[in-house]
Write an enzyme that holds these catalytic residues in place. Structure first.
Site, short mmCIF file in Angstrom:
data_model
loop_
_atom_site.label_atom_id
_atom_site.label_comp_id
_atom_site.label_asym_id
_atom_site.label_seq_id
_atom_site.Cartn_x
_atom_site.Cartn_y
_atom_site.Cartn_z
CG ASP A 42 -45.18 101.67 21.89
OD1 ASP A 42 -45.54 102.02 23.03
OD2 ASP A 42 -44.21 100.92 21.69
CG ASP A 68 -37.74 105.41 17.08
OD1 ASP A 68 -37.49 106.11 18.09
OD2 ASP A 68 -36.95 104.56 16.63
CG ASN A 95 -45.68 107.85 28.82
OD1 ASN A 95 -45.52 108.03 30.02
ND2 ASN A 95 -45.73 106.63 28.28
CB SER A 147 -38.72 110.51 36.78
OG SER A 147 -38.34 109.73 37.90
CE1 TYR A 160 -35.43 107.31 33.72
CE2 TYR A 160 -35.40 107.99 36.03
CZ TYR A 160 -36.10 107.56 34.91
OH TYR A 160 -37.47 107.40 34.99
CE LYS A 164 -37.56 110.13 32.53
NZ LYS A 164 -38.63 110.16 31.49
CB THR A 195 -44.14 100.83 34.64
OG1 THR A 195 -44.27 101.08 33.23
CG2 THR A 195 -42.78 101.29 35.10
#
Length: 296
Positions: A42, A68, A95, A147, A160, A164, A195
């Site tokens: 992370d 990163d 993820n 997604s 987006y 995906k 989330t």
């Protein structure tokens, strides 16, 4: 039945980018409860420290790697760190992801570059960095977070959706390409669930931000539910992991219905969720700061 994950002589080892919060952390918990060693990557030091403190209570060897996914060297360094500490890794979950919403004519090109660099290239970097290790081991497994946006095509989400969809295509391609090396691939395609994805959202329309917040906070399945679905699906070697029943139904309709019928259905649904493309005051909202620590 596809390739299923294999584990090392001392049990399973999993590395999760964006693993300090959201779905990434929920997956860490689920695999830790199953006896796996868990490492999270992370960019948020405080979140990483909290995640390791929580996971260590279940999996004592849990640790964090600053990572990163926009940095080629960071993924290579993560692979080296896992080799040094564990002698390798059995599952890599790509993820980390961010969100963008807006009409095509309102979305700045810088937002396109930003979201492609994280949502798509972050997955590419993860797969590229760990494939040599997996080939040397003779086994390995990638779990890539996409997604339902990558399978369907709701309007005002072009950047987006495109990233995906690319992750879905990449995962499907690698399923063929890597199978001869004993490497499996799954792609997660969830709909909205609670989330912190909204914290990364960039949009020129605050009303779209409000809509995304509302969708993320709807009652329904949780990050833990999604993690359980993924855990079971990966164990079975399934490629496409669609944890939401509604999402599975819409994807089936898209595949089977004539395009004109499907478009009419999506347009009707989009109108029921429609928001104006401009704020009432005519002032665009400033984009959120970049983040790579949550589900896509």
């Amino acid at each position: 039945m596809g390739i299923t994950p294999k584990t090392g002589p001392q049990g399973g080892r999993i590395f999760i980018t964006g693993g300090a919060s959201g779905l990434g952390l929920a997956l860490g918990r689920r695999y830790a409860r199953a006896g796996w060693r868990v490492a999270v990557g992370d960019i948020n030091p405080d979140a990483m420290a909290a995640a390791v403190a929580e996971l260590s209570a279940i999996a004592p060897d849990a640790f964090a790697i600053p990572c990163d996914v926009r940095d080629d060297a960071a993924l290579d360094a993560a692979a080296q760190a896992l080799t040094q500490r564990w002698g390798g890794v059995d599952i890599v979950v790509n993820n980390a992801g961010v969100a963008q919403a807006g009409n095509i004519d309102d979305t700045p090109l810088d937002d396109w570059r930003w979201i492609i660099d994280i949502n798509l290239m972050g997955v590419v970097r993860g797969c590229k960095a760990f494939t040599p290790m997996f080939k040397a081991q003779g086994h390995g497994y990638f779990v890539n977070t996409a997604s339902m946006a990558g399978l369907l095509d709701m309007p005002t989400m072009s950047a987006y959706n495109a990233t995906k969809a690319a992750v879905v295509s990449l995962s499907e391609t690698l399923q063929h390409e890597l199978a001869p090396s004993g490497i499996g691939v799954s792609v997660i395609c969830p709909s909205f669930f609670k989330t912190n994805l909204a914290s990364s959202l960039r949009t020129t329309d605050p009303r779209l931000r409000a809509r995304v917040d509302k969708l993320l906070n709807r009652p329904g399945i949780t990050a833990e539910d999604v993690a359980e679905y993924v855990f079971q699906g990966v164990a079975a070697g399934r490629c496409h992991l669609l944890p939401h029943k509604e999402g599975r139904r819409f994807w089936l309709m898209k595949r089977l219905m004539p395009r004109a019928w499907y478009v009419a259905m999506i347009d009707k649904r989009a109108r029921s969720m429609a928001t104006p493309s401009r704020t009432a005051a005519g002032q665009p909202q400033q984009p959120a700061a970049p983040s790579t620590g949550s589900r896509g």
